[in-house]
Scaffold this active site. Structure first.
Site, short mmCIF file in Angstrom:
data_model
loop_
_atom_site.label_atom_id
_atom_site.label_comp_id
_atom_site.label_asym_id
_atom_site.label_seq_id
_atom_site.Cartn_x
_atom_site.Cartn_y
_atom_site.Cartn_z
N LEU A 1 -5.50 -3.03 -37.32
CA LEU A 1 -5.45 -4.05 -38.36
C LEU A 1 -6.55 -5.10 -38.19
O LEU A 1 -6.89 -5.80 -39.15
CB LEU A 1 -4.08 -4.72 -38.38
N GLN B 1 13.80 -3.49 -9.72
CA GLN B 1 13.28 -4.81 -10.08
C GLN B 1 11.83 -4.72 -10.52
O GLN B 1 11.43 -5.37 -11.48
CB GLN B 1 13.41 -5.78 -8.90
N GLU B 2 11.03 -3.91 -9.82
CA GLU B 2 9.63 -3.77 -10.21
C GLU B 2 9.50 -3.25 -11.63
O GLU B 2 8.67 -3.72 -12.42
CB GLU B 2 8.91 -2.83 -9.24
N ALA C 1 0.85 -1.19 0.00
CA ALA C 1 0.00 0.00 0.00
C ALA C 1 0.89 1.24 0.00
O ALA C 1 1.39 1.67 1.04
CB ALA C 1 -0.92 -0.01 1.22
N ILE D 1 -4.83 -0.22 -4.82
CA ILE D 1 -4.01 -1.26 -4.22
C ILE D 1 -4.33 -2.61 -4.85
O ILE D 1 -5.41 -3.18 -4.65
CB ILE D 1 -4.20 -1.31 -2.69
#
Length: 379
Positions: free
Chosen positions: A339, A243-244, A126, A159
């Site tokens: 397309l 990393q995220e 959070a 969240i």
């Protein structure tokens, strides 16, 4: 693809086969029900835990797979290769759990991680607050020490895993006057008195991703639920954000490859004006551009994945990967929807589903405008 991938080892590829079977067998048939329910069912979480597909990079002594981020990347890629939407597994395993593994005391890790790795305890983080967006320093949720407890007050929004989570890593101000130097990370079990979930938020895409508002009204948790050191939370978040953001770039690369293949198949089979859509030069040129972009993004993302496996990925490089991969995916995806003609706007077609699901990739993990600002600082 024309890229020979060398970033993965044999043990990574062995996991890929079992992950692919799991997502095709256990998840793809349940996608429609998850969408209708607005969440992934608990049994699938438990099955993923039993299959060893949650927390694959967490040490085995805590119930994890004992692998590295390469194993996490394989599971993530196979999730998106199968077209699974809104599972929340990667957030749980690759974003929140690593904070506990890296910052937690031995007692915290022994107490929390086994059930997390088994899928019995679902995690959320959070951070975002109403009106706050990506500005962590502006956090207004407070945690005040009262004897052996923290008393938490505030609200959070957007969240992920919000309605399912059993434990939430809450970003709190523990020293409101100190700005970024007054932020701490506190783990909150969702059965605590004073914790309340607000409405499930209805998004443009990913209906199975249970995204919610959260409210904390004098929520008391033990002082021992503090994760890491007091007032060091902002620094911890900055360390893990690379990393995220790489995770977002990874799934953008897979999505582009998958959707390009689907679009090529569609236009070659779609009859129009005495031929197929493929016969038009415009179609071939658009898809040639998408192919070149897919190869370029794959090359870039694999390079940065290799750097991360060697612990060399920087915040700036992760920002480049996330921003460029998601912007490119969105441009190519818009062309591929076009397309498909009218069918490209029908949610029964994977391309339309992807159009709604992946638009948020330019926002999550820090909006791409934030990424551009980070990149510009190094110019």
């Amino acid at each position: 693809m024309e890229v020979t991938r060398t970033v993965f080892r044999e043990d990574h590829e062995m996991l890929r086969e079992s992950a692919r079977r799991f997502f095709e067998r256990e998840c793809a048939p349940r996608q429609a029900q998850w969408d209708a329910d607005g969440r992934v069912d608990r049994e699938t979480w438990l099955k993923a835990g039993r299959e060893g597909l949650l927390c694959v990079a967490i040490p085995t002594e805590y119930g994890g797979g004992g692998g590295d981020f390469g194993h996490s990347a394989v599971v993530l890629e196979e999730t998106h290769h199968a077209g699974i939407s809104g599972s929340g597994f990667s957030l749980h395993s690759d974003i929140v759990a690593p904070y506990i593994a890296r910052l937690g005391t031995e007692e915290q890790k022994q107490r929390w991680l086994p059930d997390i790795c088994a899928g019995k305890t679902i995690l959320a983080v959070a951070i975002t607050e109403p009106g706050g967006g990506s500005d962590v320093k502006a956090c207004r949720t407070t945690a005040v020490r009262d004897g052996d407890e923290w008393v938490i007050n505030g609200s959070k929004t957007f969240i992920s895993n919000g309605t399912s989570a059993d434990m939430i890593m809450v970003i709190c101000k523990t020293d409101p006057a100190a700005g970024a130097k007054g932020v701490s990370l506190i783990m909150v079990e969702t059965n605590r008195a004073g914790f309340r979930r607000g409405r499930k938020l209805h998004k443009v895409g990913q209906p199975a991703a249970d995204t919610a508002e959260l409210f904390f009204d004098n929520v008391r948790v033990p002082a021992s639920n503090l994760l890491g050191e007091l007032n060091q939370g902002f620094g911890y978040l900055m360390q893990e954000l690379a990393q995220e953001r790489l995770i977002i770039a990874l799934y953008a690369a897979v999505a582009l490859e998958r959707l390009l293949g689907l679009t090529v198949d569609y236009v070659k089979g779609r009859k129009a004006f005495g031929g197929t859509i493929w016969d038009f030069q415009n179609t071939r040129f658009k898809l040639a551009d998408a192919k070149a972009h897919a190869v370029a993004i794959r090359t870039m993302v694999d390079y940065y994945l290799g750097e991360h496996l060697r612990r060399r990925l920087t915040v700036n490089e992760a920002a480049i990967a996330k921003m460029h991969a998601t912007e490119t995916l969105w441009k190519c995806l818009d062309d591929m929807v076009q397309l498909h003609g009218g069918y490209g706007y029908m949610l029964e077609y994977p391309i339309a589903r992807a159009f709604t699901d992946y638009r948020v990739s330019r926002v999550v993990g820090g909006a791409n405008e934030v990424m551009r600002d980070l990149i510009a600082r190094k110019l």
